[in-house]
Scaffold this motif. Structure first.
Motif, short mmCIF file in Angstrom:
data_model
loop_
_atom_site.label_atom_id
_atom_site.label_comp_id
_atom_site.label_asym_id
_atom_site.label_seq_id
_atom_site.Cartn_x
_atom_site.Cartn_y
_atom_site.Cartn_z
N UNK A 1 47.26 40.08 27.08
CA UNK A 1 47.79 40.17 28.44
C UNK A 1 47.24 41.40 29.14
N UNK A 2 46.64 41.17 30.31
CA UNK A 2 46.08 42.26 31.12
C UNK A 2 46.64 42.14 32.53
N UNK A 3 47.21 43.24 33.00
CA UNK A 3 47.73 43.31 34.37
C UNK A 3 46.73 44.12 35.18
N UNK A 4 46.42 43.66 36.38
CA UNK A 4 45.52 44.42 37.25
C UNK A 4 46.20 44.75 38.57
N UNK A 5 45.72 45.81 39.18
CA UNK A 5 46.11 46.10 40.55
C UNK A 5 45.46 45.02 41.42
N UNK A 6 46.03 44.78 42.59
CA UNK A 6 45.43 43.79 43.49
C UNK A 6 44.05 44.26 43.94
N UNK A 7 43.14 43.32 44.06
CA UNK A 7 41.80 43.62 44.56
C UNK A 7 41.39 42.54 45.53
N UNK A 8 40.33 42.81 46.30
CA UNK A 8 39.93 41.88 47.35
C UNK A 8 38.98 40.81 46.83
N UNK A 9 38.65 39.87 47.71
CA UNK A 9 37.82 38.74 47.30
C UNK A 9 36.41 39.16 46.92
N UNK A 10 35.88 40.17 47.59
CA UNK A 10 34.55 40.66 47.25
C UNK A 10 34.52 41.24 45.84
N UNK A 11 35.56 41.99 45.49
CA UNK A 11 35.66 42.55 44.14
C UNK A 11 35.83 41.43 43.12
N UNK A 12 36.59 40.39 43.50
CA UNK A 12 36.76 39.24 42.62
C UNK A 12 35.40 38.57 42.34
N UNK A 13 34.57 38.46 43.38
CA UNK A 13 33.24 37.87 43.19
C UNK A 13 32.41 38.71 42.22
N UNK A 14 32.49 40.03 42.34
CA UNK A 14 31.77 40.92 41.42
C UNK A 14 32.28 40.75 39.99
N UNK A 15 33.61 40.61 39.86
CA UNK A 15 34.19 40.41 38.53
C UNK A 15 33.72 39.09 37.93
N UNK A 16 33.74 38.03 38.72
CA UNK A 16 33.29 36.73 38.22
C UNK A 16 31.83 36.81 37.77
N UNK A 17 30.99 37.45 38.58
CA UNK A 17 29.58 37.60 38.20
C UNK A 17 29.45 38.35 36.88
N UNK A 18 30.20 39.44 36.73
CA UNK A 18 30.14 40.24 35.50
C UNK A 18 30.60 39.46 34.29
#
Length: 197
Positions: free
Chosen positions: A56-73
């Motif tokens: 289980x990992x909890x994250x702070x809220x982030x924006x859609x651009x950061x989400x795209x970077x996360x998905x790419x990574x």
């Protein structure tokens, strides 16, 4: 295991679950996402012998651009969304649902990632402990909050996790912080039972 420089140092070779955590949290770090690892994996990390298939990992809220970077990574590192496509990661998290991340082609073990949703998720994000393992570092939630929260969850396995952590770490725990979390969560009776065990 020792506490040094505000970190928990673990002198053990990382197992498969540990490597998954180190890899995924490393990607979160590189993308700049604040996170914390919580719940059952923390007890397993510290030596409790029990099976777990998710972290289980909890994250702070982030924006859609950061989400795209996360998905790419994640995709570049060979991960996929084992319950839904990673392309829907931001939408799923924004809907208050968790995202399961696993090695491509596998369903378990997985990292279950979600946005902080309540005061205890947010407390976990801000009351953390660094763990150094295998020359790398990641962040877990406060051990005191982990124990109190496990008592609140109520299942037998959760109580056993809390008992294990309390017995293992009692000399190093901040008792006043632990008792404050116990009181906030309303688990005084469970905590008294745990201390008597």
């Amino acid at each position: 295991m020792e506490f040094r420089d505000d970190a928990l140092i673990l002198d053990k070779p990382p197992n498969g679950l540990d490597e998954l955590v180190l890899d995924v949290t490393g990607i979160l770090d590189r993308v700049g996402i604040e996170y914390v690892v919580v719940s059952g994996y923390v007890a397993v990390l510290l030596g409790r012998a029990r099976a777990t298939e998710d972290i289980d990992v909890i994250t702070d809220r982030f924006d859609e651009s950061t989400a795209d970077d996360l998905v790419d990574g994640l995709q570049d590192a060979g991960y996929w969304g084992s319950a839904m496509s990673l392309d829907r990661l931001y939408e799923t998290l924004s809907d208050g649902l968790p995202v399961r991340i696993a090695e491509e082609g596998h369903r378990v073990p997985s990292v279950e990632c979600k946005f902080a949703a309540d005061e205890y998720d947010k407390a976990s994000l801000h009351d953390t402990l660094a763990v150094r393992l295998g020359g790398e570092e990641f962040v877990i939630g406060s051990l005191e909050l982990q124990i109190a929260y496990k008592l609140d969850m109520g299942a037998e396995r959760d109580y056993e996790d809390a008992l294990y952590l309390h017995e293992l770490l009692e000399p190093t725990l901040n008792t006043s912080k632990l008792e404050s979390y116990v009181e906030r969560l309303g688990v005084e009776a469970e905590y008294d039972e745990l201390k008597r065990t």
